[in-house]
Structure formats: C-alpha cells, structure tokens
Design a protein around this motif. Structure first.
Motif, PDB file in Angstrom:
ATOM      1  N   LYS A 152       0.908  -1.271   0.021  1.00  0.00           N
ATOM      2  CA  LYS A 152       0.078   0.042  -0.079  1.00  0.00           C
ATOM      3  C   LYS A 152       0.862   1.236   0.018  1.00  0.00           C
ATOM      4  CE  LYS A 152      -3.796   0.009   2.609  1.00  0.00           C
ATOM      5  NZ  LYS A 152      -4.577  -0.167   3.714  1.00  0.00           N
ATOM      6  N   THR A 153       0.421   2.222  -0.669  1.00  0.00           N
ATOM      7  CA  THR A 153       1.093   3.451  -0.786  1.00  0.00           C
ATOM      8  C   THR A 153       0.454   4.704   0.245  1.00  0.00           C
ATOM      9  OG1 THR A 153       2.083   3.233  -2.976  1.00  0.00           O
ATOM     10  CG2 THR A 153       1.936   5.404  -2.104  1.00  0.00           C
ATOM     11  N   LEU A 154       0.949   5.149   1.027  1.00  0.00           N
ATOM     12  CA  LEU A 154       0.541   6.162   1.959  1.00  0.00           C
ATOM     13  C   LEU A 154       0.807   7.487   1.483  1.00  0.00           C
ATOM     14  CD1 LEU A 154       1.501   4.438   5.448  1.00  0.00           C
ATOM     15  CD2 LEU A 154      -0.866   4.378   4.012  1.00  0.00           C
ATOM     16  N   ASN A 155      -0.151   8.613   1.620  1.00  0.00           N
ATOM     17  CA  ASN A 155       0.368   9.914   1.586  1.00  0.00           C
ATOM     18  C   ASN A 155       0.454  10.389   2.866  1.00  0.00           C
ATOM     19  OD1 ASN A 155      -0.718  10.209  -1.185  1.00  0.00           O
ATOM     20  ND2 ASN A 155      -2.780  10.167  -0.803  1.00  0.00           N
ATOM     21  N   ILE A 156       1.807  10.964   3.034  1.00  0.00           N
ATOM     22  CA  ILE A 156       2.125  11.435   4.290  1.00  0.00           C
ATOM     23  C   ILE A 156       2.561  12.837   4.119  1.00  0.00           C
ATOM     24  CG2 ILE A 156       4.058  11.244   5.839  1.00  0.00           C
ATOM     25  CD1 ILE A 156       4.241   8.439   4.972  1.00  0.00           C
ATOM     26  N   ILE A 157       1.670  13.769   4.873  1.00  0.00           N
ATOM     27  CA  ILE A 157       1.936  15.283   4.582  1.00  0.00           C
ATOM     28  C   ILE A 157       2.212  15.978   5.966  1.00  0.00           C
ATOM     29  CG2 ILE A 157       0.704  17.387   4.000  1.00  0.00           C
ATOM     30  CD1 ILE A 157      -1.051  15.516   2.473  1.00  0.00           C
ATOM     31  N   ARG A 158       3.516  16.506   6.069  1.00  0.00           N
ATOM     32  CA  ARG A 158       3.930  17.174   7.305  1.00  0.00           C
ATOM     33  C   ARG A 158       3.265  18.450   7.237  1.00  0.00           C
ATOM     34  NH1 ARG A 158       7.692  20.849   8.311  1.00  0.00           N
ATOM     35  NH2 ARG A 158       8.515  21.193  10.344  1.00  0.00           N
ATOM     36  N   LEU A 159       2.733  18.970   8.608  1.00  0.00           N
ATOM     37  CA  LEU A 159       2.281  20.470   8.607  1.00  0.00           C
ATOM     38  C   LEU A 159       3.109  20.667   9.868  1.00  0.00           C
ATOM     39  CD1 LEU A 159      -1.639  19.957   8.320  1.00  0.00           C
ATOM     40  CD2 LEU A 159      -0.035  20.717   6.474  1.00  0.00           C
ATOM     41  N   GLY A 160       4.141  21.519   9.630  1.00  0.00           N
ATOM     42  CA  GLY A 160       5.079  22.008  10.643  1.00  0.00           C
ATOM     43  C   GLY A 160       5.652  23.377  10.538  1.00  0.00           C
ATOM     44  N   THR A 161       6.329  23.641  11.406  1.00  0.00           N
ATOM     45  CA  THR A 161       6.781  25.110  11.468  1.00  0.00           C
ATOM     46  C   THR A 161       8.205  25.348  11.127  1.00  0.00           C
ATOM     47  OG1 THR A 161       7.332  24.649  13.978  1.00  0.00           O
ATOM     48  CG2 THR A 161       5.199  25.881  13.425  1.00  0.00           C
ATOM     49  N   SER A 162       8.821  26.401  10.689  1.00  0.00           N
ATOM     50  CA  SER A 162       9.980  26.540  10.107  1.00  0.00           C
ATOM     51  C   SER A 162      10.517  28.002   9.990  1.00  0.00           C
ATOM     52  CB  SER A 162      10.153  26.106   8.614  1.00  0.00           C
ATOM     53  OG  SER A 162      11.348  26.051   7.917  1.00  0.00           O
ATOM     54  N   GLY A 163      11.702  28.106   9.815  1.00  0.00           N
ATOM     55  CA  GLY A 163      12.337  29.374   9.812  1.00  0.00           C
ATOM     56  C   GLY A 163      12.908  29.846   8.435  1.00  0.00           C
ATOM     57  N   SER A 164      12.539  30.896   7.772  1.00  0.00           N
ATOM     58  CA  SER A 164      13.017  31.310   6.623  1.00  0.00           C
ATOM     59  C   SER A 164      14.530  31.712   6.771  1.00  0.00           C
ATOM     60  CB  SER A 164      12.499  32.549   6.025  1.00  0.00           C
ATOM     61  OG  SER A 164      12.847  33.179   4.911  1.00  0.00           O
ATOM     62  N   ILE A 165      15.400  31.612   5.695  1.00  0.00           N
ATOM     63  CA  ILE A 165      16.875  32.271   5.813  1.00  0.00           C
ATOM     64  C   ILE A 165      16.758  33.225   4.617  1.00  0.00           C
ATOM     65  CG2 ILE A 165      17.684  30.332   7.095  1.00  0.00           C
ATOM     66  CD1 ILE A 165      18.938  29.200   4.351  1.00  0.00           C
ATOM     67  N   GLN A 166      15.887  33.245   3.764  1.00  0.00           N
ATOM     68  CA  GLN A 166      15.910  34.488   2.332  1.00  0.00           C
ATOM     69  C   GLN A 166      15.145  35.641   3.070  1.00  0.00           C
ATOM     70  OE1 GLN A 166      17.838  33.927   0.206  1.00  0.00           O
ATOM     71  NE2 GLN A 166      18.475  31.594   0.450  1.00  0.00           N
ATOM     72  N   ASN A 219       7.432  14.222  -3.352  1.00  0.00           N
ATOM     73  CA  ASN A 219       6.566  13.592  -4.190  1.00  0.00           C
ATOM     74  C   ASN A 219       6.130  14.489  -5.330  1.00  0.00           C
ATOM     75  OD1 ASN A 219       3.610  12.772  -5.126  1.00  0.00           O
ATOM     76  ND2 ASN A 219       4.979  10.876  -4.986  1.00  0.00           N
ATOM     77  N   GLN A 220       6.284  14.422  -6.412  1.00  0.00           N
ATOM     78  CA  GLN A 220       6.120  15.517  -7.325  1.00  0.00           C
ATOM     79  C   GLN A 220       4.338  15.719  -7.635  1.00  0.00           C
ATOM     80  OE1 GLN A 220       8.402  17.613  -8.810  1.00  0.00           O
ATOM     81  NE2 GLN A 220       6.614  18.735  -9.499  1.00  0.00           N
ATOM     82  N   ASP A 221       3.592  14.694  -7.337  1.00  0.00           N
ATOM     83  CA  ASP A 221       2.053  14.693  -7.535  1.00  0.00           C
ATOM     84  C   ASP A 221       1.508  15.466  -6.447  1.00  0.00           C
ATOM     85  OD1 ASP A 221       2.239  13.243  -9.973  1.00  0.00           O
ATOM     86  OD2 ASP A 221       1.560  11.407  -9.035  1.00  0.00           O
ATOM     87  N   SER A 226       9.965   7.931   3.129  1.00  0.00           N
ATOM     88  CA  SER A 226       8.722   7.639   2.216  1.00  0.00           C
ATOM     89  C   SER A 226       9.126   7.312   0.711  1.00  0.00           C
ATOM     90  CB  SER A 226       7.930   9.167   2.102  1.00  0.00           C
ATOM     91  OG  SER A 226       7.409   9.353   3.531  1.00  0.00           O
ATOM     92  N   LEU A 227      10.208   7.963   0.252  1.00  0.00           N
ATOM     93  CA  LEU A 227      10.653   7.632  -1.035  1.00  0.00           C
ATOM     94  C   LEU A 227      11.027   5.959  -1.150  1.00  0.00           C
ATOM     95  CD1 LEU A 227      10.989   8.417  -3.909  1.00  0.00           C
ATOM     96  CD2 LEU A 227      13.476   8.982  -3.339  1.00  0.00           C
ATOM     97  N   LEU A 228      12.064   5.628  -0.141  1.00  0.00           N
ATOM     98  CA  LEU A 228      12.490   4.282  -0.102  1.00  0.00           C
ATOM     99  C   LEU A 228      11.573   3.197   0.358  1.00  0.00           C
ATOM    100  CD1 LEU A 228      15.776   4.942   2.040  1.00  0.00           C
ATOM    101  CD2 LEU A 228      15.481   4.655  -0.077  1.00  0.00           C
ATOM    102  N   LEU A 229      10.378   3.555   0.752  1.00  0.00           N
ATOM    103  CA  LEU A 229       9.204   2.467   1.226  1.00  0.00           C
ATOM    104  C   LEU A 229       8.241   2.632   0.346  1.00  0.00           C
ATOM    105  CD1 LEU A 229       9.127   3.153   5.038  1.00  0.00           C
ATOM    106  CD2 LEU A 229       9.975   1.082   3.992  1.00  0.00           C
ATOM    107  N   GLY A 230       8.363   3.761  -1.034  1.00  0.00           N
ATOM    108  CA  GLY A 230       7.263   3.933  -1.895  1.00  0.00           C
ATOM    109  C   GLY A 230       5.941   4.541  -1.361  1.00  0.00           C
ATOM    110  N   HIS A 231       6.108   5.505  -0.602  1.00  0.00           N
ATOM    111  CA  HIS A 231       4.978   6.309  -0.016  1.00  0.00           C
ATOM    112  C   HIS A 231       5.262   7.545  -0.620  1.00  0.00           C
ATOM    113  CE1 HIS A 231       3.816   3.178   2.541  1.00  0.00           C
ATOM    114  NE2 HIS A 231       4.844   3.159   3.236  1.00  0.00           N
ATOM    115  N   ARG A 232       3.986   8.361  -0.577  1.00  0.00           N
ATOM    116  CA  ARG A 232       4.356   9.915  -1.185  1.00  0.00           C
ATOM    117  C   ARG A 232       4.290  10.989  -0.133  1.00  0.00           C
ATOM    118  NH1 ARG A 232      -0.143  11.008  -5.549  1.00  0.00           N
ATOM    119  NH2 ARG A 232      -1.412  11.370  -3.819  1.00  0.00           N
ATOM    120  N   ALA A 233       5.258  11.865   0.063  1.00  0.00           N
ATOM    121  CA  ALA A 233       5.470  12.610   1.031  1.00  0.00           C
ATOM    122  C   ALA A 233       5.394  14.339   0.520  1.00  0.00           C
ATOM    123  CB  ALA A 233       6.592  12.344   1.911  1.00  0.00           C
TER     124      ALA A 233
END
Length: 290
Positions: free
Chosen positions: A107-121, A178-180, A246-253
């Motif tokens: 099975k292929t899972l969709n794995i979507i991270r909703l996180g926080t981050s800091g810009s460096i630009q 994942n490009q899609d 995700s890429l190694l296991l065949g999931h979309r991230a």
C-alpha cells in the motif's frame, strides 16, 4: 521471510511498539505534526474522531474531514523520531502482524507534514506558508539505508563545495518531494523552495547562546548558496527524514511549513498560533481533494 520478534516488535495487545497502533487505526492519508498538542489543533476541524491514543510523544487521532478519512500523528522533534514513525506506519500498512511477513500487495500512503520553520531568505517573510520542493538533510538518517539511486548527488556536491562542509559532519543528502503531491498543493500565494533539515535547534541552526558554533558563517553560506537557479529557503528538523524514508518505502510525501521566523531579518511572528491555524485549514481543504 518471517520477521523476528526483535525486528518487528509488537505490544501485548498486538499493536506496533512505539505508536501503539493496530493496522485498522490508520487511514491511507496521514498528517504528521511535531507537537502532540497540535494533533487536536488539526482534528478539531474533523467531522468525527473515531480513534485516539498516545504513547510518549506519539499522539494519534483518526477521523474524517469533509468525508475523507485521515490520521494525524505527532512525531516529536527530529529525524530520529521520524525513523520510528515512518517505519512503524509502513509496518502497519504493509506487514501482516499475524504471520510477521511483508504483504504481497503493498500500500502507498500519503504522508503530509504540517510543521513550523524559519526562513533564511529576505523575501520569504514570517506568517507565510512554504511547501518543500526538495529537502537537504544534515542528519545522517538516510546513510543507514540503501539509497544510492534516490539522491541528487550533483546538488549535494555543489553544496558541500560552497560551504566547505566539515568532513567530521554527516554528508548532506538531497531528496525530492513527491511531484504529484507538490503539484496538487502548489499555488501562486504559497512559497516553495528547498528545506534544510538540521539535527538540532541551537548550534546546528546557527544559534549561539553560550557555546560557539563550528562554523559561525554557516547560515550566511546557506543563504548565498544557489545551484541551477535553486536556493535553500528555510530550516527545520524533520523534512529530510520524511522524504527519504517515504521514497525508499514507496510512499508519497510532502512537507508544508508555517514560516514563524526570518533568520536574516532576525524577526519572529507576533501571531504564531494564527499562521499555524491558517496553514492547517488551507492544507485540510486540499488534502480532502486527494
């Protein structure tokens, strides 16, 4: 091959070791967040919550949003925790716990991270949202797995040369989203770029309190680096692990980031909870269409 008890570790109730989940507890689309308290910040928007559990920093809730079944799981901080979460989610989807064998139909899972981050630009302000087209990992996680055909070696080598990267550090690795999923979420009002995943919050991200950093100019080198017209846009601590496993296991991230700080301007959001909330609502509406 039958997986030994030391490799596939199950609890007394048959659930996977760290996440404490059974296969029926997870949906095919999974949202990851860092903070356990952010799980309910996401699921408060759900139509219904069917399941909830927590063990250590790993809190999970499964329910539905606009008719789509979703799972939200907290990972805590860092790619070491991502190693646990991604492998155990894959086990829940693709290993038969009764026979301890890998399933024939994966099975292929969709794995979507909703996180926080800091810009460096300079041009990526606080209170904006950014999706990660690529991840550049400063952690060593991917190096523990067979990965030769998955990395952007030219990008890695150009970065190492530009920064004069210390040989005592793990070699950075570059992995695509994942490009899609990237195309599904990309829009004009949302920034996109290359996310650098650090192994710590202070020294590894160039912060100095009482300890000197190994390379005081590292953040300036990150800001000035460019390869084939692409620059590093932001810093955080999980995306490279999610993308690589995700890429190694065949999931979309895909990683979606609320920008809370701009390291160049030395600014921090005055309303961090609001931009995180806005990102969640925006992402949920698009996830429901997957």
């Amino acid at each position: 091959m039958t997986l030994a008890p030391s490799e596939l570790i199950l609890n007394e109730d048959g659930s996977i070791y760290h996440l404490h989940l059974l296969p029926e507890h997870i949906a095919d689309t999974i949202i990851t967040v860092g903070d356990p308290e952010r799980v309910e910040t996401v699921t408060k928007h759900f139509d219904i919550i069917e399941f909830s559990t927590q063990k250590r920093e790993f809190k999970t809730q499964t329910g539905s949003y606009k008719g789509k079944r979703l799972t939200v799981v907290s990972t805590g901080i860092g790619t070491d925790n991502i190693d646990i979460v991604l492998n155990e989610l894959d086990a829940l989807a693709n290993i038969d716990f009764e026979t301890r064998r890998i399933k024939k139909d994966l099975k292929t899972l969709n794995i979507i991270r909703l996180g926080t981050s800091g810009s460096i630009q300079q041009e990526i302000p606080v209170d904006s949202v950014l999706i990660s087209k690529k991840a550049l990992g400063f952690d060593a996680l991917l190096h523990f797995y067979e990965n030769e055909s998955y990395r952007d070696r030219a990008f890695e080598n150009a970065f190492v040369a530009h920064t004069n990267w210390s040989l005592e550090k793990s070699k950075p690795y570059c992995i695509l989203a994942n490009q899609d999923l990237y195309n599904h979420f990309k829009e004009e009002t949302i920034f996109s770029g290359i996310t650098a995943t650090n192994i710590g919050f202070y020294g590894p991200q160039g912060r100095k309190l009482r300890l000197n950093t190994q390379d005081p100019q590292m953040n300036k080198k990150l800001e000035s680096f460019s390869y084939s017209g692409e620059s590093i846009t932001n810093l955080e601590m999980e995306t490279s692990g999610i993308y690589s496993l995700s890429l190694l296991l065949g999931h979309r991230a895909l990683s979606i980031n609320a920008i809370l700080a701009n390291r160049v301007k030395e600014t921090f959001s005055s309303q961090p909870s609001q931009i995180v909330e806005d990102m969640i609502v925006w992402a949920l509406d698009r996830i429901a269409l997957l």
